[in-house]
Write an enzyme that holds these catalytic residues in place. Sequence first.
Site, mmCIF file in Angstrom:
data_model
loop_
_atom_site.group_PDB
_atom_site.id
_atom_site.type_symbol
_atom_site.label_atom_id
_atom_site.label_comp_id
_atom_site.label_asym_id
_atom_site.label_seq_id
_atom_site.Cartn_x
_atom_site.Cartn_y
_atom_site.Cartn_z
ATOM 1 N N ASP A 112 20.208 -23.654 12.527
ATOM 2 C CA ASP A 112 18.850 -22.559 12.915
ATOM 3 C C ASP A 112 17.363 -23.756 13.929
ATOM 4 O O ASP A 112 18.209 -24.386 13.857
ATOM 5 C CB ASP A 112 17.974 -21.867 11.686
ATOM 6 C CG ASP A 112 17.484 -21.143 11.440
ATOM 7 O OD1 ASP A 112 17.388 -20.437 10.633
ATOM 8 O OD2 ASP A 112 17.665 -20.519 12.612
HETATM 9 C C1 GLC Z 1 15.211 -17.624 13.425
HETATM 10 C C2 GLC Z 1 16.069 -17.279 12.226
HETATM 11 C C3 GLC Z 1 17.635 -16.708 12.376
HETATM 12 C C4 GLC Z 1 18.106 -17.040 13.961
HETATM 13 C C5 GLC Z 1 17.112 -17.689 15.071
HETATM 14 C C6 GLC Z 1 17.644 -17.241 16.092
HETATM 15 O O1 GLC Z 1 14.515 -18.634 13.014
HETATM 16 O O2 GLC Z 1 15.687 -18.154 11.349
HETATM 17 O O3 GLC Z 1 18.277 -16.234 11.717
HETATM 18 O O4 GLC Z 1 19.044 -16.245 13.836
HETATM 19 O O5 GLC Z 1 15.868 -17.704 14.322
HETATM 20 O O6 GLC Z 1 17.096 -15.919 16.836
#
Ligand code: GLC
Length: 747
Positions: free
Chosen positions: A286
């Site tokens: 993430d």
């Molecule tokens: C965010 C979220 C994730 C998302 C990613 C890209 O922090 O936790 O669900 O897909 O970053 O935006």
Amino acid sequence: MKRTLMSLATLCACVAMPLAEGADPAIDAKVQALLARMTLEEKVGQLHQVAGPDMTGPTRPEGKNIDKRADIAAGRIGTVLTVKSVAETRALQDLAMQSRLKIPLLFAVDVIHGYKNVFPIPLGEAASWDMDAIEHSARIAATEAAASGVHWTFAPMVDIARDPRWGRVMEGAGEDPFLGAAIARARVHGFQGKGLGQLDSVMATAKHFAGYGAAIAGRDYQAVDMSQQQLLEVYLLPFKAAAQAGAGAFMNSFNTLNGIPATGNAMLQKDILRQQWGFDGIVISDWSSIAEMVPHGFAADLADAGARAINAGNDIDMEGYAYRTHLANLVRAGKVSEKTVDAAVAHVLTKKFELGLFDDPYRYSDAAREKEVLSRPEHRAATRDMAKRSMVLLKNEGNTLPLARSARNIALVGPLANARRDLEGAWIVQSDAAHVVSPADGVRNHAGKGTRLTVVPGCDVACTDTRGFGAAVRAARDADVVLIALGESFDQTGEARSQTSISLPGRQAELFARVRAAAKAAGKPVVLVLFAGRPLVFSELASQADAIVYAWLPGTEGGNALADVLFGDYNPSAKLPITIPRSLGQVPIFYSYLSTGRPIPETEGQYASIYTDSPNTPLYAFGHGLSYTTFGYTNLTLSAPRMAGDDKLTVSFDLQNTGKRAGEEVVQLYLRDPVASIARPMKELKGFRKLRLDPGEIRRVSFEIDQELLSFYNDKLHWGAEPGRFELMVGSASDDIRLRGEFELSK
Ligand code: GLC
């Protein structure tokens, strides 16, 4: 749209079953040939993802002065997120074509509940219990995203969530693993359609792997502590379904799981995901979750974090700069083997080949197609269909609803009466809030010619200024029926939006009380409509409203969908995918609880598992939702009193529409294992079916029960069913059981 029946067997929770047939040998050969030509730096580049213009997380110091365009042209970036449109993707792909090996970029976006046309938030869609509609919603979102140059969506989010303080409860499918697994499967199929490489498909990502929804006290990014038994049986079931459905990617999660960050967790990413489930797609971190293993106290520094992540099975570093900064040196220092890097790069290159990007890096970036697809009226119409199927009729005293078209004078009061942006919820991509149909627009579009509609917000969503209350009260006094639109703003749920209070914001409850008093004084009915991304606490209002519709955050056509339900153009059919508590003090509360040693009502006196200040029951239970018609359940039969081995036992019953208008019912099958080697829940959802019946119509409904449905993880973490008596329950909600039976599982 055909309503398909769901086979129970396909939802089995069995874990140790290899899934992947392995990549296409022809693609594998191309991947290996390309790998052989790549330098170590070029390999590292494929594992580095950066954001485009929209930052959905904090910027790492290591990324502050990087020229991302130069990095792309030098082959130091393999994928970019938050870039959306043909023009933007073409421009960045042009840069990638300047690199030595011309490896195309992968473009990823969080297409969570729509792209240009916004569908209800996923928790709202889950309330439809309609797998076809949910799949169709993802299909449309994928079609629009793929037409705009997007290859990859970071969805579906399949985290089980049982704590409404957590803001991301809006993004998933609620509290139950069986329903969550069915919805995960539908969403992956919707996003990926006929397979990667189709120009109307995007690669799906099951996220956040794993346990993220169980953050302590519902605080986002907090630690998660749970038994392996709960992890396997509850939290991983939807992920397994997503892997079975062929999701091309998994995203790990920010949280530690029993002390080990998911991003550095080999048990999750290698043992379970790769070895046991046979997943051979991409695992992406993430946002900066690799780097965050340092503040977690699990890595000494960014280099150590990078080594731990890739050695635990994390392929791509999203905006963490751990790999870009340290991975090549870690390989040279022998702390990470190049074979490990090659395996990660192979996962990425395989998907780029499957998407056809090596044949034509621009194949998803066609401006004419983008224009045509994004203007399709049927897409907007689908958001309205999904929204009306998601709205839950919680209460309807005296058949207050549906509203008579002849109503002369309707008052619509409350801070969400004119809402537009709030109805879209979090995680929107390319929508324009100006095009959202507000509740007032919707009611106005539906009301009869002779109806006078008076709209008075009374306050804004925060509702700290009560100067508008008087006008709202006056409007209520003069009306034949009063609609009160209350709830949350779009940004009270979503990422980093946990709240210690889940009551109505500000003085909204006071506005309700004053408006209701005026309406009641005039003998007029009050309809409460709640817009929220989470279950809210509104017990007092619930006792005083004549009717209640839980509309979630319903998207682009929300106002029209609401009016479809209020005026009865659509007979509401939704059911709660998550429990609505009486108070925050009950949280976490969910329907599949254990009995305890002092259950009520069996236990007499005060020494029982109770609260001294509240019933144990929720305000509204999982699976609850009313209709404008009624349904009767009769004539339960079992194909046999006992089963053994591979036997399948069939439970059947008659469902009848006993009301005066056609409607849909979600029949629910719950099972209980009353005596087992570990205590089992009082009931667990093990089957459901959504059926439409005309007035008076009777349908014979059957569910097939096999050993998989009776299986669980015992204290040795062995998966299996234990002989003995089983109870079965069929009903309209987890707390509205209509038929009961029992059967024996023999040795
Ligand atoms: C965010 C979220 C994730 C998302 C990613 C890209 O922090 O936790 O669900 O897909 O970053 O935006």
